[in-house]
Motif scaffolding. Structure first.
Motif, PDB file in Angstrom:
ATOM      1  N   LEU A  99     -15.758  -8.071   0.259  1.00 30.85           N
ATOM      2  CA  LEU A  99     -15.660  -6.656   0.655  1.00 30.85           C
ATOM      3  C   LEU A  99     -14.352  -6.017   0.201  1.00 30.85           C
ATOM      4  CD1 LEU A  99     -17.082  -6.863   4.307  1.00 30.85           C
ATOM      5  CD2 LEU A  99     -18.297  -6.401   2.171  1.00 30.85           C
ATOM      6  N   TRP A 100     -13.579  -6.712  -0.591  1.00 26.00           N
ATOM      7  CA  TRP A 100     -12.289  -6.181  -1.030  1.00 26.00           C
ATOM      8  C   TRP A 100     -12.472  -5.166  -2.145  1.00 26.00           C
ATOM      9  CZ3 TRP A 100      -8.965  -8.562  -5.238  1.00 26.00           C
ATOM     10  CH2 TRP A 100      -7.746  -7.880  -5.349  1.00 26.00           C
ATOM     11  N   ARG A 101     -11.924  -3.975  -1.978  1.00 23.23           N
ATOM     12  CA  ARG A 101     -11.951  -2.915  -2.986  1.00 23.23           C
ATOM     13  C   ARG A 101     -10.502  -2.517  -3.278  1.00 23.23           C
ATOM     14  NH1 ARG A 101     -16.058  -4.943  -2.686  1.00 23.23           N
ATOM     15  NH2 ARG A 101     -18.151  -4.034  -2.444  1.00 23.23           N
ATOM     16  N   PRO A 102      -9.898  -3.034  -4.345  1.00 25.19           N
ATOM     17  CA  PRO A 102      -8.462  -2.827  -4.552  1.00 25.19           C
ATOM     18  C   PRO A 102      -8.087  -1.421  -4.989  1.00 25.19           C
ATOM     19  CG  PRO A 102      -9.394  -4.045  -6.383  1.00 25.19           C
ATOM     20  CD  PRO A 102     -10.487  -3.901  -5.372  1.00 25.19           C
ATOM     21  N   PHE A 142      -2.330  -1.198  -6.167  1.00 26.47           N
ATOM     22  CA  PHE A 142      -3.648  -1.543  -5.637  1.00 26.47           C
ATOM     23  C   PHE A 142      -3.527  -1.768  -4.140  1.00 26.47           C
ATOM     24  CE2 PHE A 142      -1.591  -5.487  -6.703  1.00 26.47           C
ATOM     25  CZ  PHE A 142      -1.938  -6.367  -5.678  1.00 26.47           C
ATOM     26  N   THR A 143      -4.678  -1.768  -3.480  1.00 28.35           N
ATOM     27  CA  THR A 143      -4.748  -1.966  -2.033  1.00 28.35           C
ATOM     28  C   THR A 143      -5.076  -3.418  -1.729  1.00 28.35           C
ATOM     29  OG1 THR A 143      -5.508   0.314  -1.744  1.00 28.35           O
ATOM     30  CG2 THR A 143      -5.848  -1.210   0.097  1.00 28.35           C
ATOM     31  N   PRO A 144      -4.294  -4.122  -0.911  1.00 26.14           N
ATOM     32  CA  PRO A 144      -4.565  -5.537  -0.615  1.00 26.14           C
ATOM     33  C   PRO A 144      -5.685  -5.693   0.412  1.00 26.14           C
ATOM     34  CG  PRO A 144      -2.608  -4.818   0.545  1.00 26.14           C
ATOM     35  CD  PRO A 144      -3.038  -3.649  -0.293  1.00 26.14           C
ATOM     36  N   ASP A 145      -6.157  -6.913   0.545  1.00 29.95           N
ATOM     37  CA  ASP A 145      -7.178  -7.262   1.525  1.00 29.95           C
ATOM     38  C   ASP A 145      -6.494  -7.831   2.772  1.00 29.95           C
ATOM     39  OD1 ASP A 145      -9.226  -9.324   2.789  1.00 29.95           O
ATOM     40  OD2 ASP A 145     -10.388  -7.920   1.570  1.00 29.95           O
ATOM     41  N   PRO A 146      -6.972  -7.524   3.984  1.00 32.97           N
ATOM     42  CA  PRO A 146      -6.325  -8.041   5.199  1.00 32.97           C
ATOM     43  C   PRO A 146      -6.309  -9.561   5.281  1.00 32.97           C
ATOM     44  CG  PRO A 146      -7.791  -6.214   5.729  1.00 32.97           C
ATOM     45  CD  PRO A 146      -8.052  -6.562   4.303  1.00 32.97           C
ATOM     46  N   LEU A 147      -7.247 -10.242   4.595  1.00 39.24           N
ATOM     47  CA  LEU A 147      -7.343 -11.690   4.702  1.00 39.24           C
ATOM     48  C   LEU A 147      -6.578 -12.422   3.612  1.00 39.24           C
ATOM     49  CD1 LEU A 147     -11.141 -12.036   5.573  1.00 39.24           C
ATOM     50  CD2 LEU A 147      -9.191 -11.931   7.141  1.00 39.24           C
ATOM     51  N   GLN A 157       2.836  -4.312   3.867  1.00 36.21           N
ATOM     52  CA  GLN A 157       2.562  -3.148   3.043  1.00 36.21           C
ATOM     53  C   GLN A 157       1.064  -2.865   2.976  1.00 36.21           C
ATOM     54  OE1 GLN A 157       4.733  -3.224  -0.744  1.00 36.21           O
ATOM     55  NE2 GLN A 157       5.802  -5.060  -0.022  1.00 36.21           N
ATOM     56  N   THR A 158       0.746  -1.590   2.876  1.00 36.24           N
ATOM     57  CA  THR A 158      -0.651  -1.167   2.709  1.00 36.24           C
ATOM     58  C   THR A 158      -0.989  -0.939   1.248  1.00 36.24           C
ATOM     59  OG1 THR A 158       0.006   1.138   3.051  1.00 36.24           O
ATOM     60  CG2 THR A 158      -0.710  -0.114   4.990  1.00 36.24           C
ATOM     61  N   THR A 159       0.019  -0.852   0.405  1.00 35.87           N
ATOM     62  CA  THR A 159      -0.177  -0.696  -1.043  1.00 35.87           C
ATOM     63  C   THR A 159       0.824  -1.583  -1.759  1.00 35.87           C
ATOM     64  OG1 THR A 159      -0.910   1.594  -0.793  1.00 35.87           O
ATOM     65  CG2 THR A 159      -0.208   0.904  -2.989  1.00 35.87           C
ATOM     66  N   LEU A 160       0.334  -2.373  -2.696  1.00 40.01           N
ATOM     67  CA  LEU A 160       1.191  -3.276  -3.455  1.00 40.01           C
ATOM     68  C   LEU A 160       1.413  -2.711  -4.857  1.00 40.01           C
ATOM     69  CD1 LEU A 160      -0.195  -6.795  -2.453  1.00 40.01           C
ATOM     70  CD2 LEU A 160       1.695  -5.496  -1.454  1.00 40.01           C
ATOM     71  N   ASN A 161       2.611  -2.899  -5.365  1.00 41.28           N
ATOM     72  CA  ASN A 161       2.984  -2.386  -6.679  1.00 41.28           C
ATOM     73  C   ASN A 161       3.520  -3.526  -7.538  1.00 41.28           C
ATOM     74  OD1 ASN A 161       2.500   0.387  -5.905  1.00 41.28           O
ATOM     75  ND2 ASN A 161       4.427   0.283  -4.761  1.00 41.28           N
ATOM     76  N   ALA A 162       3.261  -3.433  -8.819  1.00 41.24           N
ATOM     77  CA  ALA A 162       3.782  -4.381  -9.801  1.00 41.24           C
ATOM     78  C   ALA A 162       4.185  -3.586 -11.037  1.00 41.24           C
ATOM     79  CB  ALA A 162       2.747  -5.441 -10.162  1.00 41.24           C
ATOM     80  N   THR A 163       5.357  -3.853 -11.568  1.00 36.36           N
ATOM     81  CA  THR A 163       5.900  -3.105 -12.703  1.00 36.36           C
ATOM     82  C   THR A 163       6.042  -4.032 -13.904  1.00 36.36           C
ATOM     83  OG1 THR A 163       7.104  -1.664 -11.178  1.00 36.36           O
ATOM     84  CG2 THR A 163       7.784  -1.642 -13.484  1.00 36.36           C
ATOM     85  N   PHE A 164       5.592  -3.547 -15.061  1.00 33.39           N
ATOM     86  CA  PHE A 164       5.675  -4.302 -16.305  1.00 33.39           C
ATOM     87  C   PHE A 164       6.429  -3.455 -17.333  1.00 33.39           C
ATOM     88  CE2 PHE A 164       1.965  -5.706 -14.039  1.00 33.39           C
ATOM     89  CZ  PHE A 164       1.972  -7.078 -14.184  1.00 33.39           C
TER      90      PHE A 164
END
Length: 417
Positions: free
Chosen positions: A175-178, A193-198, A222-229
């Motif tokens: 059910l994860w929708r990132p 992207f949005t993480p999953d609670p599990l 966090q409710t939103t995760l970020n990654a920078t390249f």
């Protein structure tokens, strides 16, 4: 890691005896260092988790043969042979095993070839590694009744809409929708992207062409995760990127389903700026003039060819008077005189002559079509001779200049002679 070959004898109610024919057990490959073991298929090694798994065997061949035992008596034995795949998985191969099960009792017996060294890709003869087993003694069928009432049921995977709401699939991210987004800022690519609670840990993978870069990120609070390249790792011309989010759930570990999205960071095509008009060359005016002359002359010749003619009146025969044959009408002739100061102009004249002959039924007299006679008598005498041939009233002389027709009475007037 051990590969198992499972052989199920469903059509024959055979009993497998855990003893073998006489003779030492050796590997089927010459010079191959391995050990042959016959046991009841129970091994603690199956409970271990290995990092890599070799490829499965192939080309399993099974038959029943007759061989002598230690006492010299003939016994029915199982003949089995198989091959190993010649791929990179052979580096992690420690043993290969044949598993034989009796259908009625589920009794199992295994023949294992344990390898002492890592195998090369193929055998010294250049062929795939092959193994065989012919030491298991069988009991013939005794015509007992055999019942097999069974049906195969395939359980859908977590991609199925119904299975997605089960606990098993939810704990694996069904059910994860990132909601993956990517933004290019200066010389960096920011992925959100949005993480999953599990799930607490994720691996963000960005690839373009043959370059792949990944990074780990953790959920925390966090409710939103970020990654920078950094875009410096890619060529400046890279626009298309593939972004993958690999979650690490507790139930599936590193084998969880990934979420993917393709992004294009290059801006849209910019407005095309108006360019300056190119310099018009002299030959452009010549081409336009020739085309204009061709169009005007074609229209005039079409009007001339379509001019209605008086129908010929034939007098009815009187008495026994014999009807005279009607005189055959000759095709009208047109003598074309033109200026020869440009090659394109001569091409237009030739096309005009072809049009008059094909569409108007006119016989065209032009020097370009009678070069043989001109070479014999000369151009002036040929022209005078052609003018003398224009006897009929429908014959005409056309004098063509590059600026179309000149005024009547001029040296190039178009008129009937």
């Amino acid at each position: 890691m051990i590969i198992r070959l499972v052989l199920v004898l469903g059509c024959l109610s055979l009993c497998v005896a855990a003893w073998s024919v006489a003779g030492p057990f050796i590997c089927s490959q010459q010079g191959l260092e391995c050990k042959v073991t016959i046991f009841d298929c129970l091994d603690k090694g199956w409970l271990k988790v290995y990092k890599y798994t070799p490829s499965h065997p192939e080309d399993l061949q099974v038959s029943v043969d007759i061989r002598g035992d230690e006492s010299g008596h003939l016994q029915p034995v199982l003949e089995a042979s198989w091959k190993l795949k010649d791929d990179g998985g052979i580096r992690d191969l420690n043993a290969t095993e044949l598993n034989v099960m009796m259908w009625s009792t589920n009794a199992n017996v295994c023949v294992r070839y344990s390898l002492k060294k890592q195998l090369p890709m193929r055998s010294p003869s250049g062929e795939k590694w092959s193994f065989s087993a012919n030491m298991l003694v069988l009991d013939p069928e005794i015509n007992h009744s055999n019942y097999d009432v069974s049906k195969i049921v395939v359980v859908p995977g977590c991609e199925d809409a119904i299975m997605q709401i089960t606990r098993f699939c939810i704990e694996r991210g069904s059910l994860w929708r990132p909601g993956i987004t990517a933004v290019s800022r200066e010389s960096t690519l920011a992925v959100s992207f949005t993480p999953d609670p599990l799930c607490e840990e994720y691996i963000v993978i960005v690839s373009s062409s043959s370059i792949i870069i990944d990074t780990h990120t953790y959920k925390g609070n966090q409710t939103t995760l970020n990654a920078t390249f950094k875009l410096d790792n890619w060529p400046k011309t890279c626009c298309q990127f593939v972004i993958e989010i690999k979650p690490i759930f507790l139930q599936c570990g590193t084998d969880c389903a990934r979420k993917r999205r393709n992004v294009d960071i290059c801006p849209g095509p910019s407005a095309v700026k108006p360019t300056e008009a190119p310099n018009v060359q002299v030959y452009t005016f010549v081409t336009v003039g020739v085309v204009f002359f061709c169009v005007v002359l074609t229209v005039m010749m079409c009007l001339l060819c379509r001019k209605p003619r008086k129908p010929a009146v034939i007098a009815p025969p009187v008495g026994d008077e014999i009807r005279q044959p009607q005189q055959i009408k000759q095709r009208p002739k047109v003598l074309v005189i033109y200026s020869q100061d440009h090659r394109l102009y001569r091409d237009v004249v030739l096309k005009l002559c072809a049009f008059l002959q094909a569409q108007c039924g006119t016989e065209v007299l032009v020097d370009l079509l009678d070069t043989t006679s001109i070479g014999v008598v000369g151009r002036i005498r040929w022209l005078e001779w052609q003018r003398q041939q224009l006897k009929n009233s429908s014959d005409k002389t056309w004098c063509c200049a590059r600026e179309a027709f000149r005024p009547s009475g001029g040296p190039c007037a178009a008129k009937v002679r």
